[in-house]
Design a protein around this motif. Structure first.
Motif, mmCIF file in Angstrom:
data_model
loop_
_atom_site.group_PDB
_atom_site.id
_atom_site.type_symbol
_atom_site.label_atom_id
_atom_site.label_comp_id
_atom_site.label_asym_id
_atom_site.label_seq_id
_atom_site.Cartn_x
_atom_site.Cartn_y
_atom_site.Cartn_z
ATOM 1 N N VAL A 124 -2.610 -13.621 1.677
ATOM 2 C CA VAL A 124 -1.354 -12.928 2.010
ATOM 3 C C VAL A 124 -1.428 -11.473 1.549
ATOM 4 N N CYS A 125 -1.949 -11.275 0.357
ATOM 5 C CA CYS A 125 -2.044 -9.934 -0.227
ATOM 6 C C CYS A 125 -2.926 -9.023 0.635
ATOM 7 N N ASN A 126 -4.001 -9.567 1.151
ATOM 8 C CA ASN A 126 -4.930 -8.770 1.975
ATOM 9 C C ASN A 126 -4.290 -8.244 3.254
ATOM 10 N N TYR A 127 -3.224 -8.869 3.690
ATOM 11 C CA TYR A 127 -2.530 -8.407 4.907
ATOM 12 C C TYR A 127 -1.104 -7.972 4.576
ATOM 13 N N CYS A 128 -0.921 -7.472 3.349
ATOM 14 C CA CYS A 128 0.432 -7.105 2.921
ATOM 15 C C CYS A 128 0.769 -5.665 3.332
ATOM 16 N N TYR A 129 1.967 -5.501 3.856
ATOM 17 C CA TYR A 129 2.455 -4.156 4.234
ATOM 18 C C TYR A 129 3.846 -3.930 3.644
ATOM 19 N N LYS A 130 4.097 -4.545 2.470
ATOM 20 C CA LYS A 130 5.442 -4.483 1.892
ATOM 21 C C LYS A 130 5.828 -3.116 1.333
ATOM 22 N N CYS A 131 4.833 -2.304 1.020
ATOM 23 C CA CYS A 131 5.188 -0.959 0.533
ATOM 24 C C CYS A 131 4.282 0.079 1.174
ATOM 25 N N ASP A 132 4.621 1.351 0.969
ATOM 26 C CA ASP A 132 3.906 2.435 1.653
ATOM 27 C C ASP A 132 2.456 2.606 1.216
ATOM 28 N N LEU A 133 2.087 1.990 0.098
ATOM 29 C CA LEU A 133 0.688 2.104 -0.324
ATOM 30 C C LEU A 133 -0.247 1.459 0.697
ATOM 31 N N SER A 134 0.290 0.591 1.516
ATOM 32 C CA SER A 134 -0.532 -0.050 2.559
ATOM 33 C C SER A 134 -0.997 0.965 3.601
ATOM 34 N N LYS A 135 -0.262 2.069 3.734
ATOM 35 C CA LYS A 135 -0.595 3.055 4.779
ATOM 36 C C LYS A 135 -1.833 3.866 4.448
ATOM 37 N N THR A 136 -2.112 3.994 3.154
ATOM 38 C CA THR A 136 -3.219 4.875 2.768
ATOM 39 C C THR A 136 -4.402 4.120 2.143
ATOM 40 N N ARG A 137 -4.267 2.840 1.933
ATOM 41 C CA ARG A 137 -5.348 2.085 1.286
ATOM 42 C C ARG A 137 -6.542 1.901 2.237
ATOM 43 N N THR A 138 -7.709 1.711 1.649
ATOM 44 C CA THR A 138 -8.877 1.287 2.418
ATOM 45 C C THR A 138 -9.003 -0.235 2.280
ATOM 46 N N ILE B 107 -1.397 -4.076 -11.675
ATOM 47 C CA ILE B 107 0.025 -4.207 -11.347
ATOM 48 C C ILE B 107 0.234 -4.034 -9.839
ATOM 49 N N VAL B 108 -0.351 -2.975 -9.260
ATOM 50 C CA VAL B 108 -0.298 -2.829 -7.789
ATOM 51 C C VAL B 108 -1.696 -3.013 -7.226
ATOM 52 N N LYS B 109 -1.751 -3.623 -6.056
ATOM 53 C CA LYS B 109 -3.049 -4.002 -5.490
ATOM 54 C C LYS B 109 -3.612 -2.963 -4.512
ATOM 55 N N CYS B 110 -2.831 -1.921 -4.209
ATOM 56 C CA CYS B 110 -3.313 -0.863 -3.315
ATOM 57 C C CYS B 110 -3.275 0.470 -4.047
ATOM 58 N N ARG B 111 -4.203 1.354 -3.693
ATOM 59 C CA ARG B 111 -4.342 2.622 -4.411
ATOM 60 C C ARG B 111 -3.179 3.591 -4.127
ATOM 61 N N ALA C 153 7.576 -3.207 -8.013
ATOM 62 C CA ALA C 153 8.442 -4.369 -7.757
ATOM 63 C C ALA C 153 7.987 -5.110 -6.497
ATOM 64 N N ALA C 154 7.582 -4.348 -5.479
ATOM 65 C CA ALA C 154 7.142 -4.985 -4.223
ATOM 66 C C ALA C 154 5.899 -5.838 -4.446
ATOM 67 N N CYS C 155 5.037 -5.376 -5.315
ATOM 68 C CA CYS C 155 3.743 -6.050 -5.511
ATOM 69 C C CYS C 155 3.815 -7.156 -6.560
ATOM 70 N N ARG C 156 4.892 -7.208 -7.284
ATOM 71 C CA ARG C 156 4.953 -8.053 -8.471
ATOM 72 C C ARG C 156 4.740 -9.539 -8.177
ATOM 73 N N GLU C 157 5.164 -9.979 -6.999
ATOM 74 C CA GLU C 157 5.036 -11.429 -6.765
ATOM 75 C C GLU C 157 3.570 -11.883 -6.763
ATOM 76 N N TYR C 158 2.655 -10.969 -6.387
ATOM 77 C CA TYR C 158 1.235 -11.365 -6.393
ATOM 78 C C TYR C 158 0.713 -11.492 -7.817
ATOM 79 N N LEU C 159 1.108 -10.548 -8.669
ATOM 80 C CA LEU C 159 0.682 -10.626 -10.069
ATOM 81 C C LEU C 159 1.295 -11.858 -10.735
HETATM 82 S S1 SF4 Z 1 0.675 -2.385 -3.222
HETATM 83 FE FE1 SF4 Z 1 1.170 -4.555 -3.196
HETATM 84 S S2 SF4 Z 1 3.168 -4.677 -2.181
HETATM 85 FE FE2 SF4 Z 1 2.302 -2.677 -1.691
HETATM 86 S S3 SF4 Z 1 1.226 -3.017 0.253
HETATM 87 FE FE3 SF4 Z 1 -0.268 -3.287 -1.391
HETATM 88 S S4 SF4 Z 1 -0.295 -5.493 -1.780
HETATM 89 FE FE4 SF4 Z 1 1.591 -5.035 -0.632
#
Ligand code: SF4
Length: 210
Positions: free
Chosen positions: A29-43, A102-106, A119-125
């Motif tokens: 689920v985390c690998n396809y997560c777009y819950k926050c804006d960090l998903s836009k810039t991550r590799t 704490i957050v999974k995307c850069r 807060a958006a990422c917390r459920e994975y941790l």
């Molecule tokens: S930082 Fe966490 S909540 Fe945000 S997109 Fe990445 S996995 Fe999802």
């Protein structure tokens, strides 16, 4: 005896109604997560690495450039420095520790993640902790301390102390390896010296479970 503090943990779910039953499910689920804006810039999503059945989890702030490129936590210069410190006490991600953030995307330009992103990422941790049930949680750096303990006092004041963690785990703040790299002295009471004492304390605790 660990210090107690107001609980910042959100483990209301019982094992029966946990959203995730396995680490692989969380990762998927985390690998396809777009819950926050960090998903836009991550590799890559940097989920975590190490021995999931081990008794120690180390939590850092978030991925940097090297981590974003490789999908692995703590693999840049600071990460390698951290590995060296842990290895002095026979602790390594190949053998006996699990490392995540704490957050999974850069965050762009390595800025500190916002409260909303954390807060958006917390459920994975939380799912990682709930499934792994570590006995010892190392909070590496001030962002991890703030997220898990909610304390505002500087990490230099509380590093090396035990705090109550979720599921009876003991949590200890540890100075971040980037800070150690900027403070190269190994003299008594220097950040590197103090960190070595802290890791020895962690190892002693780990050995008490064997
Ligand atoms: S930082 Fe966490 S909540 Fe945000 S997109 Fe990445 S996995 Fe999802």
């Amino acid at each position: 005896m660990p210090n107690s503090q107001q609980s910042l943990f959100n483990f209301d779910n019982t094992d029966e109604n946990l959203r995730f039953k396995t680490l692989e499910e969380v990762k998927k689920v985390c690998n396809y997560c777009y819950k926050c804006d960090l998903s836009k810039t991550r590799t890559n999503v940097v989920f975590g690495e190490g021995v999931f059945s081990s008794k120690i989890m180390l939590i850092g702030e978030g991925p940097g450039q090297n981590e974003d490129e490789t999908g692995k936590p703590f693999v840049g210069k600071a990460g390698k420095f951290l590995d060296k410190f842990l290895e002095t006490q026979d602790i390594s991600r190949e053998k006996n520790i699990y490392i995540c953030n704490i957050v999974k995307c850069r965050p762009p330009e390595n800025r500190v993640p916002t409260n909303e992103e954390m807060a958006a990422c917390r459920e994975y941790l939380d799912a990682q902790i709930q499934l792994m049930r570590p006995k010892i949680i190392i909070l590496c750096g001030s962002t991890a301390v703030k997220a898990m303990l909610g304390v505002k006092s500087g990490i230099t004041k509380i590093r090396g102390q035990w705090f109550e963690g979720p599921f009876d785990a003991k949590m200890m703040p540890l100075l971040h390896p980037s800070y150690l790299l900027r403070n190269q002295s190994k003299a008594v009471d220097s950040p590197q010296w103090l960190t070595l004492q802290d890791i020895q304390k962690i190892k002693k605790e780990l050995d008490s479970f064997n």
